[in-house]
Design an enzyme around this catalytic site. Structure first.
Site, short mmCIF file in Angstrom:
data_model
loop_
_atom_site.label_atom_id
_atom_site.label_comp_id
_atom_site.label_asym_id
_atom_site.label_seq_id
_atom_site.Cartn_x
_atom_site.Cartn_y
_atom_site.Cartn_z
N ARG A 125 0.00 -10.48 10.63
CA ARG A 125 1.29 -9.92 11.08
C ARG A 125 2.40 -10.95 10.87
NH1 ARG A 125 0.16 -5.69 9.87
NH2 ARG A 125 -1.75 -6.71 9.17
N LYS A 176 0.81 -1.22 0.00
CA LYS A 176 0.00 0.00 0.00
C LYS A 176 0.84 1.27 0.00
CE LYS A 176 -1.66 0.96 4.03
NZ LYS A 176 -1.04 2.20 4.53
N THR A 177 1.83 1.34 0.90
CA THR A 177 2.62 2.57 1.03
C THR A 177 3.36 2.89 -0.26
OG1 THR A 177 2.91 2.09 3.39
CG2 THR A 177 4.36 3.74 2.41
N ASP A 186 -4.86 8.08 3.49
CA ASP A 186 -4.37 6.74 3.83
C ASP A 186 -5.17 6.20 5.02
OD1 ASP A 186 -2.79 4.49 3.75
OD2 ASP A 186 -1.13 5.37 4.88
N GLU A 187 -5.30 4.88 5.10
CA GLU A 187 -6.04 4.21 6.19
C GLU A 187 -7.45 4.79 6.32
OE1 GLU A 187 -4.80 1.64 7.36
OE2 GLU A 187 -2.63 1.79 7.57
N GLN A 191 -9.41 -4.51 7.91
CA GLN A 191 -8.49 -4.15 8.99
C GLN A 191 -8.98 -2.94 9.79
OE1 GLN A 191 -4.09 -4.73 8.14
NE2 GLN A 191 -4.81 -4.63 6.04
#
Length: 667
Positions: A613, A28-29, A219-220, A250
């Site tokens: 994770r 994503k980043t 973002d997010e 998420q």
């Protein structure tokens, strides 16, 4: 690393509304930063681009990556235009600095931290004659914060109150907000709420702010609350070039106001929106992703998507333990054996749902002499020493900050007792006089004894001297002058007997001085004047916008990590143990008792975050009995175990090597 087709499509879609559904570990980043760089390469002026996220760390990482992609060495480089990349709260501070006077606040408003909020809450409760046995100041602040994140103003709070305590809080809320405004201050939640008010009440302000940008990236997006959602919508409505990136699977922060519906209904808000799914997971193995996909599919209200891994590995494990102590012993022993075989302690993380769970693991790690870190220690900004010096700085900046003034009036001790302080406060309040204005003449008005009058006069002269020096001296030099003037090191020596405690406390103060030095450097590089006012505001924003547990600093060492599932979001580890996989822990008891499907859905998303994770190996553990209220009590294995494995109709699947099968009727 080249972009996959879906990533490339997101980077190349440069106009109109765009929803990028970025699954866990999908890069994503990289997509966000490459898209910003691509906008600039296609002729969009950098300063016309706004990118917002939730933490200072995320904003800094995004800015650094954009600068690197564009080949710019320093984002503060003079003459170089750069995109505006910041947290929501920092964006709102800038908007409010330009416009908050429309709402009756001074442009140089103060931002109250948690301690200041509780002090004000305590005063408000006394004002309305509400005993702390009925409503604690901390509970009042929490309730007000919850209302503000939902966009509930003081005038409406009573309609949302359900319990007697909430009705009391609704009354106090009005007084609390009036108290903030009277002192020219806001709290952290107000930064969003007041920006929303500005845009709603003053359309010309909303239009002027929206015209600053031609492209907005968020973002997010799944973590936005009601105010953030409305602010983004207002800023993007003119040009409609809005790109939001996130993952509804998420969304785990409903407890602090996040509404997953914002990302779910994006296409309703922006009918012409393009939707791109990033479903290639570069982090975890295929086996871990299979369990994750199977689990999250039980949430019916979501954007359907199936992650695909790029590599294979070990199948996740489920370990059944006799009790909680055995669980800790088994997990720690396994980790120690692997460390003895050459693995790094930092390869391992133990994730848990509640803050009570790590005690047994800490005990066992110490017994086995395995290095570990529990993420969630005391914040730098919660330290008494830091709060004392910040209170001095705030008092120097403005004479309206009565909470800070009252904190330092006898710190270090200078002979102004609580009785004297109470007299000053009561007289100032009764006569509607700011305490700072009343202070010079309070001794005569209240007929203080000579010794008390001398102490009060000395404090007033001290603050006056500090204000003069703050205008004459460079920032770092001034803070050092302040520390010497009030003899704060001597105060630390007086309060703490152990040399180790004295050193630790004084080092905290020195860190504050270091922060001032770093602030001055940043301001000078960007061509701005490093003022005391801006330094105090930056410190307050850093306190609120940073991770509350300094997890980045703690994770830098070579230790096994113990942390909550909430804190683990955004991180990854080669091997993850998720412990306490039981009904009442995960999903949490409160979610089960609410009988709300959305609450269980959020717990399932939290479990999904924990699964994803793990990069190489995932172990899930549960105990057949667990100590509660001093007694071993039977447990029920978590429904998420059955859902993830596809064994929802076969509880005997979990029969352990110990030979004891789990109980029936455990769904």
């Amino acid at each position: 690393m080249s972009l996959n087709p879906q990533q490339q499509e997101a980077v190349d879609t440069l106009s109109g509304p765009l929803l990028v559904l970025a699954g866990a570990g999908s890069g994503k980043t990289r997509v966000v930063t490459m898209r910003i760089a691509n906008l600039i390469k296609h002729g969009v002026a950098p300063q016309r681009i706004l990118a917002v996220t939730f933490t200072n760390k995320a904003a800094k990482e995004m800015k650094d990556r954009v600068m690197q992609t564009l080949g710019i060495a320093n984002s503060h480089q003079r003459g170089v235009a750069v995109p505006e990349i910041s947290t929501f709260h920092s964006l709102c501070v800038r908007i409010l600095k330009r416009n908050i006077h429309h709402l009756g606040y001074p442009n140089e408003f103060a931002i109250r931290d948690r301690g200041d909020q509780e002090s004000l809450a305590r005063s408000v409760l006394k004002e309305i004659h509400c005993p702390e046995t009925a409503l604690k100041p901390s509970d009042l602040v929490n309730q007000i914060g919850a209302w503000k994140t939902q966009g509930i103003r003081p005038r409406d709070a009573n309609r949302y109150a359900e319990t007697d305590k909430q009705h009391l809080a609704a009354v106090a809320y009005r007084h609390y907000q009036d108290g903030l405004k009277a002192s020219g201050a806001v709290d952290f939640d107000d930064l969003l709420l007041l920006t929303d008010d500005l845009f709603t009440q003053f359309p010309e302000v909303a239009q002027a702010e929206s015209e600053r940008f031609d492209h907005i990236l968020v973002d997010e997006y799944q973590d936005t609350n009601q105010s953030q959602y409305k602010i983004v919508k207002t800023l993007a409505l003119r040009h409609r070039n809005l790109c939001v990136v996130g993952d509804d699977d998420q969304s785990i922060y409903a407890w602090r106001g996040a509404e997953v519906t914002h990302i779910l209904r994006f296409q309703n808000d922006w009918p012409e929106a393009k939707v791109i799914q990033l479903v290639t997971n570069y982090r975890s193995t295929n086996e871990i992703i299979e369990w994750s996909n199977r689990l999250i599919a039980f949430n019916r209200v979501r954007h359907p998507k199936v992650l695909q891994a790029t590599r294979s590995g070990e199948r996740p494990r489920i370990l059944q333990m006799e009790d909680g102590e055995t669980e800790a012993m088994r997990v720690v022993r396994e980790i120690k054996l692997q460390i003895n075989s050459g693995r790094r302690p930092s390869d391992f993380a133990i994730l848990f749902r509640t803050n009570e769970q790590p005690r047994a693991f800490e005990t066992e790690f110490r017994r086995q002499r395995v290095p570990y870190v529990l993420v969630g220690g005391q914040s730098f900004f919660d330290r008494k020493e830091v709060r004392d010096i910040l209170a001095y700085l705030r008092t120097v900046v403005t004479n309206k900050d009565e909470i800070s003034l009252l904190r330092i009036i006898n710190t270090p001790a200078r002979g102004i007792g609580q009785t004297t302080v109470t007299q000053i406060m009561e007289h100032a309040v009764a006569n509607h006089i700011p305490i700072a204005e009343f202070l010079p003449r309070c001794s005569e008005t209240l007929n203080f004894k000579p010794q008390t009058a001398k102490a009060v006069a000395g404090f007033h002269e001290l603050i006056a001297d500090l204000r003069r020096k703050s205008r004459q001296m460079p920032l770092v030099e001034f803070i050092q002058y302040l520390l010497d003037k009030i003899q704060y090191k001597a105060e630390i020596m007086r309060l703490y007997e152990k040399p180790s405690d004295q050193d630790e406390r004084w080092n905290m103060v020195q860190d504050l001085v270091n922060a001032a030095g770093e602030f001055v450097k940043r301001q000078q590089e960007s061509g701005e004047k490093p003022t005391l006012y801006n330094f105090v505001q930056e410190l307050t924003l850093s306190d609120w916008s940073s991770s509350p547990d300094d997890k980045e600093e703690k994770l830098a060492g070579n230790n096994v990590t113990l942390m909550t599932l909430h804190a683990a979001k955004g991180l990854e580890f080669p091997e993850v143990y998720m412990v306490g996989m039981e009904e009442g822990l995960l999903p949490h008891k409160k979610s089960i008792e609410s009988y709300e499907e959305k609450d269980i859905d959020e717990e399932r998303r939290l479990c999904y975050v924990g699964f994803t994770r793990a990069k190489q190996k995932l172990t899930l553990t549960f105990a057949l009995t667990r100590m509660k209220w001093g007694k071993q009590r039977e447990t029920i294995p978590s429904r998420f175990l059955y859902e993830a494995t596809g064994q929802s109709e076969n509880p005997n699947y979990y029969a352990a090597k110990s030979g004891r099968p789990p109980k029936k009727n455990n769904r």
